[in-house]
Design a protein around this motif. Sequence first.
Motif, PDB file in Angstrom:
ATOM      1  N   VAL A  47      51.082  45.473  37.723  1.00 49.97           N
ATOM      2  CA  VAL A  47      50.845  44.105  37.257  1.00 49.97           C
ATOM      3  C   VAL A  47      49.574  44.103  36.431  1.00 49.97           C
ATOM      4  O   VAL A  47      48.581  44.731  36.807  1.00 49.97           O
ATOM      5  CB  VAL A  47      50.709  43.127  38.446  1.00 49.97           C
ATOM      6  CG1 VAL A  47      50.367  41.722  37.962  1.00 49.97           C
ATOM      7  CG2 VAL A  47      52.006  43.107  39.264  1.00 49.97           C
ATOM      8  N   VAL A  48      49.604  43.417  35.299  1.00 49.97           N
ATOM      9  CA  VAL A  48      48.417  43.280  34.457  1.00 49.97           C
ATOM     10  C   VAL A  48      47.844  41.876  34.628  1.00 49.97           C
ATOM     11  O   VAL A  48      48.583  40.887  34.647  1.00 49.97           O
ATOM     12  CB  VAL A  48      48.742  43.551  32.978  1.00 49.97           C
ATOM     13  CG1 VAL A  48      47.646  43.011  32.057  1.00 49.97           C
ATOM     14  CG2 VAL A  48      48.911  45.045  32.740  1.00 49.97           C
ATOM     15  N   SER A  49      46.539  41.807  34.760  1.00 46.69           N
ATOM     16  CA  SER A  49      45.816  40.535  34.786  1.00 46.69           C
ATOM     17  C   SER A  49      44.888  40.516  33.589  1.00 46.69           C
ATOM     18  O   SER A  49      43.968  41.326  33.486  1.00 46.69           O
ATOM     19  CB  SER A  49      45.019  40.398  36.087  1.00 46.69           C
ATOM     20  OG  SER A  49      44.130  39.289  36.014  1.00 46.69           O
ATOM     21  N   MET A  50      45.135  39.584  32.654  1.00 47.33           N
ATOM     22  CA  MET A  50      44.311  39.482  31.447  1.00 47.33           C
ATOM     23  C   MET A  50      43.159  38.505  31.682  1.00 47.33           C
ATOM     24  O   MET A  50      43.366  37.424  32.225  1.00 47.33           O
ATOM     25  CB  MET A  50      45.159  39.024  30.266  1.00 47.33           C
ATOM     26  CG  MET A  50      46.229  40.022  29.852  1.00 47.33           C
ATOM     27  SD  MET A  50      47.210  39.424  28.444  1.00 47.33           S
ATOM     28  CE  MET A  50      48.095  40.934  27.996  1.00 47.33           C
ATOM     29  N   GLY A  51      41.964  38.909  31.251  1.00 46.65           N
ATOM     30  CA  GLY A  51      40.780  38.088  31.443  1.00 46.65           C
ATOM     31  C   GLY A  51      40.473  37.226  30.235  1.00 46.65           C
ATOM     32  O   GLY A  51      41.338  36.531  29.701  1.00 46.65           O
TER      33      GLY A  51
ATOM     34  N   ASN B 206      45.490  35.681  41.775  1.00 47.61           N
ATOM     35  CA  ASN B 206      46.930  35.399  41.745  1.00 47.61           C
ATOM     36  C   ASN B 206      47.725  36.667  41.457  1.00 47.61           C
ATOM     37  O   ASN B 206      48.785  36.903  42.060  1.00 47.61           O
ATOM     38  CB  ASN B 206      47.244  34.360  40.675  1.00 47.61           C
ATOM     39  CG  ASN B 206      46.587  33.020  40.926  1.00 47.61           C
ATOM     40  OD1 ASN B 206      46.142  32.349  39.994  1.00 47.61           O
ATOM     41  ND2 ASN B 206      46.514  32.609  42.185  1.00 47.61           N
ATOM     42  N   ALA B 207      47.214  37.475  40.526  1.00 50.11           N
ATOM     43  CA  ALA B 207      47.905  38.712  40.161  1.00 50.11           C
ATOM     44  C   ALA B 207      47.942  39.684  41.331  1.00 50.11           C
ATOM     45  O   ALA B 207      48.959  40.364  41.557  1.00 50.11           O
ATOM     46  CB  ALA B 207      47.221  39.357  38.959  1.00 50.11           C
ATOM     47  N   ILE B 208      46.841  39.771  42.080  1.00 47.92           N
ATOM     48  CA  ILE B 208      46.792  40.678  43.238  1.00 47.92           C
ATOM     49  C   ILE B 208      47.787  40.228  44.307  1.00 47.92           C
ATOM     50  O   ILE B 208      48.532  41.052  44.877  1.00 47.92           O
ATOM     51  CB  ILE B 208      45.357  40.744  43.801  1.00 47.92           C
ATOM     52  CG1 ILE B 208      44.422  41.440  42.794  1.00 47.92           C
ATOM     53  CG2 ILE B 208      45.329  41.471  45.140  1.00 47.92           C
ATOM     54  CD1 ILE B 208      42.953  41.365  43.163  1.00 47.92           C
ATOM     55  N   GLU B 209      47.824  38.926  44.581  1.00 46.03           N
ATOM     56  CA  GLU B 209      48.772  38.399  45.568  1.00 46.03           C
ATOM     57  C   GLU B 209      50.212  38.653  45.122  1.00 46.03           C
ATOM     58  O   GLU B 209      51.070  39.027  45.929  1.00 46.03           O
ATOM     59  CB  GLU B 209      48.543  36.905  45.771  1.00 46.03           C
ATOM     60  CG  GLU B 209      47.257  36.557  46.499  1.00 46.03           C
ATOM     61  CD  GLU B 209      47.309  36.923  47.977  1.00 46.03           C
ATOM     62  OE1 GLU B 209      48.434  37.086  48.514  1.00 46.03           O
ATOM     63  OE2 GLU B 209      46.241  37.054  48.594  1.00 46.03           O
ATOM     64  N   PHE B 210      50.467  38.469  43.838  1.00 47.76           N
ATOM     65  CA  PHE B 210      51.815  38.698  43.315  1.00 47.76           C
ATOM     66  C   PHE B 210      52.196  40.171  43.434  1.00 47.76           C
ATOM     67  O   PHE B 210      53.325  40.505  43.817  1.00 47.76           O
ATOM     68  CB  PHE B 210      51.882  38.246  41.855  1.00 47.76           C
ATOM     69  CG  PHE B 210      53.228  38.434  41.225  1.00 47.76           C
ATOM     70  CD1 PHE B 210      54.222  37.476  41.387  1.00 47.76           C
ATOM     71  CD2 PHE B 210      53.515  39.568  40.472  1.00 47.76           C
ATOM     72  CE1 PHE B 210      55.485  37.651  40.809  1.00 47.76           C
ATOM     73  CE2 PHE B 210      54.764  39.750  39.893  1.00 47.76           C
ATOM     74  CZ  PHE B 210      55.756  38.783  40.063  1.00 47.76           C
ATOM     75  N   ALA B 211      51.259  41.065  43.089  1.00 45.88           N
ATOM     76  CA  ALA B 211      51.532  42.497  43.185  1.00 45.88           C
ATOM     77  C   ALA B 211      51.852  42.892  44.623  1.00 45.88           C
ATOM     78  O   ALA B 211      52.755  43.703  44.874  1.00 45.88           O
ATOM     79  CB  ALA B 211      50.333  43.295  42.669  1.00 45.88           C
ATOM     80  N   ALA B 212      51.125  42.299  45.569  1.00 44.89           N
ATOM     81  CA  ALA B 212      51.403  42.586  46.976  1.00 44.89           C
ATOM     82  C   ALA B 212      52.804  42.121  47.352  1.00 44.89           C
ATOM     83  O   ALA B 212      53.527  42.794  48.100  1.00 44.89           O
ATOM     84  CB  ALA B 212      50.366  41.903  47.856  1.00 44.89           C
ATOM     85  N   GLY B 213      53.199  40.957  46.811  1.00 42.94           N
ATOM     86  CA  GLY B 213      54.542  40.463  47.068  1.00 42.94           C
ATOM     87  C   GLY B 213      55.602  41.368  46.477  1.00 42.94           C
ATOM     88  O   GLY B 213      56.661  41.595  47.093  1.00 42.94           O
TER      89      GLY B 213
END
Length: 615
Positions: free
Chosen positions: A405-409, A536-543
Motif C-alpha cells: 500500500v502506498v501512502s502519499m504525503g 488510514n493506509a496502515i490500518e487498510f494494509a493490515a486489513g
Amino acid sequence: MSHKSLEITLKGFFGKLGSVLTAVRVWTVNIFTLLLLLYVVGGAAYLLSKRPPGVDPAGKVLILNPEGVVKDQEVYPTDFDFPFAMPAEKQIQSRDLIRLIRAAAEDQDLAGILVDFSDTSFTGPSTALAIAGELATLRQAGKTVIAYSEVLNPSAYLMAAQADEIYVHPSGAVAINGIGGYRDYTRELTDKLNITIHNYSQGDYKSAVEGLTRSDMSDADKLQREELYGPIWAALKTRMALGRQVKPEQIQHMADNFSVPMLDEGAYDGLAHAKEVGLISGTLTFPELRALMIERYGKSEDEEGDRETYPHISWQAYQAQLEPEESDAEDAVAVVFVEGGIRQGKMGPGVAGSDDIAPLIRKAHEDKSTRAIVLRVNSPGGSVIASDLIRDELAAAKLKGIPVVVSMGDVAASGGVWVSTPADTIFAEPTTITGSIGVAIAFPTLENVFDYIGVNFDGVTTSEHAGWGPALSVDEKLDAIFARWAGSAYEEFINKVAVSRDRESDYIRSIAGGRVWLAPKALELGLIDKLGSMENAIEFAAGQAELKDFRTNYVVKKTSPFMALLRELSVEAGFFSSYSEGQFGARMAALFTIFDGVSQPRATILCDSCLIEML
C-alpha cells in the motif's frame, strides 16, 4: 664539492625534510584526533547534563514550541565525512509530534498549553494541516490553549489559530501571506550569451525546465499552478478561519492588504486590524505575557531558582516521559519512507537515496514478521534509474504475496508516482499533489560561446559521438538520439502507470503530459484509490493482510551512536560546517538534479510545480 658529495648532501637534506614533514603530519593528525575526542567527550557530558529532567507535569503549562522542520521521517547523514557536514535545522517526525499532542489532550493533569510554532517549518501543506488538526483536538478536549509569538508567519498562524487565545508582540507582525510565487526565466540571458538550450522534455505541462527554455511562464504551467494553489490556499484559509470563528474572507483580506513577506516586524497597522477583526486576541510583551501566565497559573521559580515564572514543562521533557509504544504482536505492517528528491546514492536531508531505500524495502519483505508493506512517499521525484531501483524491491515484495500500500504525503509526483506503481492500493491526503507523469530533459551547449572566444576542439574517436560534451554542438543525428531517448522514457512511464492502474495506455497518456493534480481530482481520474492519512493506509494494509492484531514496524536506516552524538552536538553547538535543510534550499537542491553532470544529460522525472513554499 664533487658531484657525488653534492648528491649525498641533497639526499640527506631531503631525507631530513621528509622526516620533518612526516612528523608534522603525524602530530597534526594526533592533535586533531585528540581535539575531536575531547570535543566528543565534552559534548557528550554536556548533552547528558542538558537532558530534560524527570518533571511532574501535574499543574503545569506545557510549552509546545518545536524548532525545526516537521517531516514524515528524519534523515541525517550516517557517514563520518570531512568536513562533518550536518543539517543546521533540526528535524521533527510528524508521528512523534502527533503522539505528543494526543497525549497532552488526554492528560488531565496539565494546567494549560502554550504554543509557538514561529520557528517551525513543514515539508508541505498536508503536513501542516495535519498538525493543525491535531492541535484543534486540544481545545475539543477542554484544554486551555494560548498561542504567543513575536511574529506569526503563515504556518505559525495556522497553528496559533487552533488556540483559545492568540497574542503577538506589539512590535511583531501577522504575516498571513498566501502561497505561490515567481521563478526566473533565463532564455533571453542564454541567448545573449550565445548558449544553446536543448529541450527534450515530454509533456506540455512538464515545467521543470521552463526556466531555461522560456522567457515567461507557459499557459499550461500557469493553469496547473492555479488549479493547485487555489484549493490548497482555500483549505489553509478554512482551517485558520474555523479556529478563529471568522470567515475565510477575513483571512484573504489580511493577506491582500496587510501581509508582505518582508514585513515581519513593526507591522502596527496590521496588528491593529488583526485584533479588530478577531484574528488575534491582542498584543503582549514578554513581561506582560509572563504576568498573565502567573496570574492564571500561579507563581514558581525557574530551574536556577533566581527568576519568578509560572509552573511549566517543556515539550521535550514531556515527550521524554511518554511511555514507549510497544506491542507484543508477532505480525507487523512495515512502513518504509521515500522522503525527498529521489536520487542514486545514500539518503540524506532532502534526498531519498535509492542505495538506502531499496535495501530497506528488501529488509522489510525478507522479515518473516512482515505481513504488509506501506510505502510513505513524500517526494517531487528525481532520477529514473533510482526510482526504478526502489520500485524493483516493491515488486519483489508483491511476488511474495505481501500486500503493498502506498501512502502519499505532501507531494508524490513524477518519480513519486513511478515508485508507487507496484502498489495494490494508493492513499493520498486531501491536499496531496500527485501526477506529473512526464520527463524533464534540458541542457545547454556552449559551441557558439567557444567559437566567439576563439577556442576550437578537435580529436579522434572510434564512434560517431564518443567524447561528445556540452562544449560541442548537437548535430542532427545526435538530436534524433536524444529525442528517441526522451520519448522512450516517457512511454515507459506511461506504460508502468497504465499497468499499475489497470487502464489503457492511451487513457493515461491523456491525463499525463507532465500535469499535476490534487488528490481529489487524482481520485476521480483513477490515479489514486482512496483519500486518507498514513494511519488510514496502515490500518487498510493490515486489513488486506487479514490481521486482527499487529504492530507497526518503521523500517528506517539506523544512525550509529557516534554519528547520533555528532548530530546532537552539531545542533547544540553549531561546530560543524553545515547546510540548511530549510524548504527553499532542499527543494532547489532537488531541482538541480536535472543539471547534474551536464556532460551526461539524464532523463529526470521531477515535478517543480509541486514545490509550495509555506513560509
